[in-house]
Write a protein that holds these residues in place. Structure first.
Motif, PDB file in Angstrom:
ATOM      1  N   GLN A 226       0.842  -1.190   0.000  1.00 52.57           N
ATOM      2  CA  GLN A 226       0.000   0.000   0.000  1.00 52.57           C
ATOM      3  C   GLN A 226       0.879   1.243   0.000  1.00 52.57           C
ATOM      4  O   GLN A 226       1.781   1.380   0.830  1.00 52.57           O
TER       5      GLN A 226
ATOM      6  N   GLN B 193       0.841   5.472  -0.002  1.00 51.92           N
ATOM      7  CA  GLN B 193       0.010   6.644   0.281  1.00 51.92           C
ATOM      8  C   GLN B 193       0.785   7.919  -0.037  1.00 51.92           C
ATOM      9  O   GLN B 193       1.984   8.018   0.237  1.00 51.92           O
TER      10      GLN B 193
ATOM     11  N   TYR C 158      -0.297   6.701  -8.406  1.00 55.09           N
ATOM     12  CA  TYR C 158      -0.949   6.970  -7.132  1.00 55.09           C
ATOM     13  C   TYR C 158      -1.260   8.453  -7.026  1.00 55.09           C
ATOM     14  O   TYR C 158      -0.518   9.298  -7.541  1.00 55.09           O
TER      15      TYR C 158
ATOM     16  N   GLN D 173      -5.019  12.775  -1.647  1.00 58.57           N
ATOM     17  CA  GLN D 173      -6.439  13.075  -1.447  1.00 58.57           C
ATOM     18  C   GLN D 173      -6.781  14.520  -1.808  1.00 58.57           C
ATOM     19  O   GLN D 173      -7.948  14.863  -1.914  1.00 58.57           O
TER      20      GLN D 173
END
Length: 121
Positions: free
Chosen positions: A1, A3, A110, A113
């Motif tokens: 994962q 981020q 990726y 936000q």
């Protein structure tokens, strides 16, 4: 994962400055190109600035001479220094990274936000 976490957005008057940061975390081998994109209300997401792993930069014409993109590969962090801000710069700013995962030759995209930048006149 993997981020990507942006920070540094906010409200600023026209002519002011802000510095955005984007920290990458998780399990990955390398981060190739990175960039900042923005999306204003009612408009499509557009590229603002990109930077390769070797430091080659590209800017949208609308921000040339005012914004500077940089990266700290040791910290896996991307920056965007924004000077002489204009109301037209108001948008949600997104961080993007092209990442190679461990034991993989493929590159994956990726996105963070997003962080709101509002420039008042």
């Amino acid at each position: 994962q993997v981020q990507l976490l942006e920070s540094g957005g906010g409200l600023v008057q026209a002519g002011g400055s802000l510095r955005l940061a984007c920290a990458a975390s998780g399990r990955f081998s390398t981060i190739s190109s990175m960039g900042w994109y923005r999306q204003a209300p009612g408009k499509q997401r557009e590229p603002v600035a990109t930077i390769s792993s070797g430091g080659t930069t590209n800017y949208a014409d609308s921000v040339k001479g005012r914004f500077t993109i940089s990266r700290d590969n040791a910290k896996n962090t991307l920056y965007l220094q924004m000077n002489s801000l204009k109301p037209d710069d108001t948008a949600v700013y997104y961080c993007h990274g092209t990442v190679r995962l461990p034991a993989s030759i493929r590159l994956y995209d990726y996105w963070g936000q997003g962080t709101q930048v509002t420039v008042s006149s």
